[in-house]
Design a protein around this motif. Structure first.
Motif, PDB file in Angstrom:
ATOM      1  N   MET A   1       0.788  -1.177  -0.060  1.00  0.00           N
ATOM      2  CA  MET A   1       0.023   0.004   0.146  1.00  0.00           C
ATOM      3  C   MET A   1       0.755   1.068  -0.082  1.00  0.00           C
ATOM      4  O   MET A   1       1.968   1.130   0.649  1.00  0.00           O
ATOM      5  CB  MET A   1      -0.732  -0.026   1.251  1.00  0.00           C
ATOM      6  N   GLY A   2       0.459   2.178  -0.895  1.00  0.00           N
ATOM      7  CA  GLY A   2       1.107   3.384  -0.771  1.00  0.00           C
ATOM      8  C   GLY A   2       0.827   4.472   0.214  1.00  0.00           C
ATOM      9  O   GLY A   2      -0.007   4.329   1.144  1.00  0.00           O
ATOM     10  N   LYS A   3       1.585   5.254   0.496  1.00  0.00           N
ATOM     11  CA  LYS A   3       1.445   6.320   1.639  1.00  0.00           C
ATOM     12  C   LYS A   3       0.699   7.610   1.063  1.00  0.00           C
ATOM     13  O   LYS A   3       0.800   8.034   0.189  1.00  0.00           O
ATOM     14  CB  LYS A   3       3.075   6.575   2.132  1.00  0.00           C
ATOM     15  N   LEU A   4      -0.071   7.865   2.034  1.00  0.00           N
ATOM     16  CA  LEU A   4      -0.838   9.029   1.831  1.00  0.00           C
ATOM     17  C   LEU A   4      -0.283  10.395   2.122  1.00  0.00           C
ATOM     18  O   LEU A   4       0.553  10.522   3.194  1.00  0.00           O
ATOM     19  CB  LEU A   4      -2.322   8.994   2.821  1.00  0.00           C
ATOM     20  N   ALA A   5      -0.454  11.232   1.445  1.00  0.00           N
ATOM     21  CA  ALA A   5       0.264  12.637   1.660  1.00  0.00           C
ATOM     22  C   ALA A   5      -0.901  13.395   2.456  1.00  0.00           C
ATOM     23  O   ALA A   5      -1.763  14.167   1.837  1.00  0.00           O
ATOM     24  CB  ALA A   5       0.645  13.373   0.398  1.00  0.00           C
ATOM     25  N   LEU A   6      -0.886  13.393   3.754  1.00  0.00           N
ATOM     26  CA  LEU A   6      -1.799  13.878   4.459  1.00  0.00           C
ATOM     27  C   LEU A   6      -1.123  14.847   5.477  1.00  0.00           C
ATOM     28  O   LEU A   6      -0.112  14.801   5.746  1.00  0.00           O
ATOM     29  CB  LEU A   6      -2.651  13.054   5.541  1.00  0.00           C
ATOM     30  N   THR A   7      -1.952  16.202   5.724  1.00  0.00           N
ATOM     31  CA  THR A   7      -1.468  17.225   6.458  1.00  0.00           C
ATOM     32  C   THR A   7      -2.305  17.242   7.579  1.00  0.00           C
ATOM     33  O   THR A   7      -3.627  17.406   7.532  1.00  0.00           O
ATOM     34  CB  THR A   7      -1.438  18.369   5.898  1.00  0.00           C
ATOM     35  N   LEU A   8      -1.657  17.170   8.893  1.00  0.00           N
ATOM     36  CA  LEU A   8      -2.535  17.311  10.245  1.00  0.00           C
ATOM     37  C   LEU A   8      -2.240  18.635  10.721  1.00  0.00           C
ATOM     38  O   LEU A   8      -1.314  19.205  11.049  1.00  0.00           O
ATOM     39  CB  LEU A   8      -1.845  16.124  11.123  1.00  0.00           C
ATOM     40  N   GLU A   9      -3.478  19.323  11.009  1.00  0.00           N
ATOM     41  CA  GLU A   9      -3.376  20.464  11.520  1.00  0.00           C
ATOM     42  C   GLU A   9      -3.996  20.339  13.089  1.00  0.00           C
ATOM     43  O   GLU A   9      -5.266  20.196  13.416  1.00  0.00           O
ATOM     44  CB  GLU A   9      -4.362  21.565  10.946  1.00  0.00           C
ATOM     45  N   ILE A  10      -3.262  20.703  14.196  1.00  0.00           N
ATOM     46  CA  ILE A  10      -3.660  20.721  15.658  1.00  0.00           C
ATOM     47  C   ILE A  10      -4.068  22.156  15.727  1.00  0.00           C
ATOM     48  O   ILE A  10      -3.281  23.007  15.815  1.00  0.00           O
ATOM     49  CB  ILE A  10      -2.523  20.043  16.429  1.00  0.00           C
ATOM     50  N   VAL A  11      -5.324  22.097  16.387  1.00  0.00           N
ATOM     51  CA  VAL A  11      -6.055  23.414  16.720  1.00  0.00           C
ATOM     52  C   VAL A  11      -6.104  23.515  18.235  1.00  0.00           C
ATOM     53  O   VAL A  11      -6.467  22.601  18.700  1.00  0.00           O
ATOM     54  CB  VAL A  11      -7.280  23.650  15.999  1.00  0.00           C
ATOM     55  N   LYS A  12      -5.437  24.624  18.695  1.00  0.00           N
ATOM     56  CA  LYS A  12      -5.370  24.687  20.236  1.00  0.00           C
ATOM     57  C   LYS A  12      -6.370  25.761  20.554  1.00  0.00           C
ATOM     58  O   LYS A  12      -6.167  26.790  20.110  1.00  0.00           O
ATOM     59  CB  LYS A  12      -4.004  24.646  20.646  1.00  0.00           C
ATOM     60  N   ARG A  13      -6.816  25.674  21.582  1.00  0.00           N
ATOM     61  CA  ARG A  13      -7.840  26.627  22.075  1.00  0.00           C
ATOM     62  C   ARG A  13      -6.627  27.712  22.944  1.00  0.00           C
ATOM     63  O   ARG A  13      -5.884  27.204  23.420  1.00  0.00           O
ATOM     64  CB  ARG A  13      -8.780  26.147  23.246  1.00  0.00           C
ATOM     65  N   ALA A  14      -7.369  28.740  22.841  1.00  0.00           N
ATOM     66  CA  ALA A  14      -6.365  29.832  23.456  1.00  0.00           C
ATOM     67  C   ALA A  14      -6.654  29.674  24.869  1.00  0.00           C
ATOM     68  O   ALA A  14      -7.791  29.477  25.558  1.00  0.00           O
ATOM     69  CB  ALA A  14      -7.206  31.260  22.862  1.00  0.00           C
ATOM     70  N   ASP A  15      -5.639  30.203  25.541  1.00  0.00           N
ATOM     71  CA  ASP A  15      -5.509  29.710  27.088  1.00  0.00           C
ATOM     72  C   ASP A  15      -6.372  31.014  27.840  1.00  0.00           C
ATOM     73  O   ASP A  15      -6.989  30.511  29.022  1.00  0.00           O
ATOM     74  CB  ASP A  15      -4.064  30.117  27.649  1.00  0.00           C
ATOM     75  N   GLU A  16      -6.867  31.971  27.302  1.00  0.00           N
ATOM     76  CA  GLU A  16      -7.526  33.101  28.070  1.00  0.00           C
ATOM     77  C   GLU A  16      -8.963  32.703  27.873  1.00  0.00           C
ATOM     78  O   GLU A  16      -9.903  33.575  28.456  1.00  0.00           O
ATOM     79  CB  GLU A  16      -7.138  34.409  27.614  1.00  0.00           C
ATOM     80  N   THR A  17      -9.571  31.959  26.980  1.00  0.00           N
ATOM     81  CA  THR A  17     -10.929  31.786  26.708  1.00  0.00           C
ATOM     82  C   THR A  17     -11.393  30.757  27.760  1.00  0.00           C
ATOM     83  O   THR A  17     -10.792  29.948  28.362  1.00  0.00           O
ATOM     84  CB  THR A  17     -11.195  31.185  25.541  1.00  0.00           C
ATOM     85  N   ALA A  18     -12.644  31.078  28.065  1.00  0.00           N
ATOM     86  CA  ALA A  18     -13.436  30.275  29.214  1.00  0.00           C
ATOM     87  C   ALA A  18     -14.767  29.881  28.795  1.00  0.00           C
ATOM     88  O   ALA A  18     -15.239  30.377  27.986  1.00  0.00           O
ATOM     89  CB  ALA A  18     -13.636  31.243  30.521  1.00  0.00           C
ATOM     90  N   GLY A  19     -14.981  28.644  28.969  1.00  0.00           N
ATOM     91  CA  GLY A  19     -16.451  27.950  28.663  1.00  0.00           C
ATOM     92  C   GLY A  19     -16.267  27.516  27.492  1.00  0.00           C
ATOM     93  O   GLY A  19     -14.916  27.106  26.861  1.00  0.00           O
ATOM     94  N   PHE A  20     -17.198  27.064  26.647  1.00  0.00           N
ATOM     95  CA  PHE A  20     -17.229  26.355  25.381  1.00  0.00           C
ATOM     96  C   PHE A  20     -17.013  27.278  24.290  1.00  0.00           C
ATOM     97  O   PHE A  20     -17.788  28.365  24.236  1.00  0.00           O
ATOM     98  CB  PHE A  20     -18.670  25.873  25.418  1.00  0.00           C
ATOM     99  N   VAL A  21     -16.212  26.861  23.480  1.00  0.00           N
ATOM    100  CA  VAL A  21     -15.838  27.837  22.403  1.00  0.00           C
ATOM    101  C   VAL A  21     -15.852  26.494  21.148  1.00  0.00           C
ATOM    102  O   VAL A  21     -15.011  25.613  21.212  1.00  0.00           O
ATOM    103  CB  VAL A  21     -14.198  28.229  22.303  1.00  0.00           C
ATOM    104  N   MET A  22     -16.176  27.025  20.081  1.00  0.00           N
ATOM    105  CA  MET A  22     -16.500  26.034  18.878  1.00  0.00           C
ATOM    106  C   MET A  22     -14.844  26.393  18.053  1.00  0.00           C
ATOM    107  O   MET A  22     -14.732  27.560  17.823  1.00  0.00           O
ATOM    108  CB  MET A  22     -17.479  26.537  17.857  1.00  0.00           C
ATOM    109  N   LEU A  23     -14.329  25.322  17.939  1.00  0.00           N
ATOM    110  CA  LEU A  23     -13.072  25.173  17.231  1.00  0.00           C
ATOM    111  C   LEU A  23     -13.320  25.090  15.516  1.00  0.00           C
ATOM    112  O   LEU A  23     -14.357  24.374  15.395  1.00  0.00           O
ATOM    113  CB  LEU A  23     -12.125  23.983  17.786  1.00  0.00           C
TER     114      LEU A  23
END
Length: 78
Positions: A1-23
């Motif tokens: 099987m061949g390898k896939l050329a994928l890009t992974l983007e990690i989305v981090k929530r800002a430290d100063e936000t409180a409560g639920f925030v839609m990423l």
């Protein structure tokens, strides 16, 4: 099987936000895992090797994608 050329983007929530925030595009991962859990097999964890788990995920996604193709059309054409 061949390898896939994928890009992974990690989305981090800002430290100063409180409560639920839609990423951004977080719904994509949630939707995909929901589709996988519909087949119920990945939730059981029977596979001991990663290749077995990968095969179950591939099979689950193949059935998910091919299901609309197998449905008869409602337009009256046969």
């Amino acid at each position: 099987m061949g390898k896939l050329a994928l890009t992974l983007e990690i989305v981090k929530r800002a430290d100063e936000t409180a409560g639920f925030v839609m990423l951004p595009r977080g719904w994509v991962a949630a939707r995909t895992f929901a589709w996988l859990m519909n087949s119920r097999r990945p939730a059981r964890g029977y596979e001991t090797l990663p290749a077995g788990s990968e095969a179950v995920i591939r099979w689950s996604m193949v059935t998910r994608v091919s299901r609309p193709l197998a449905r008869p059309r409602a337009s009256g054409r046969h």
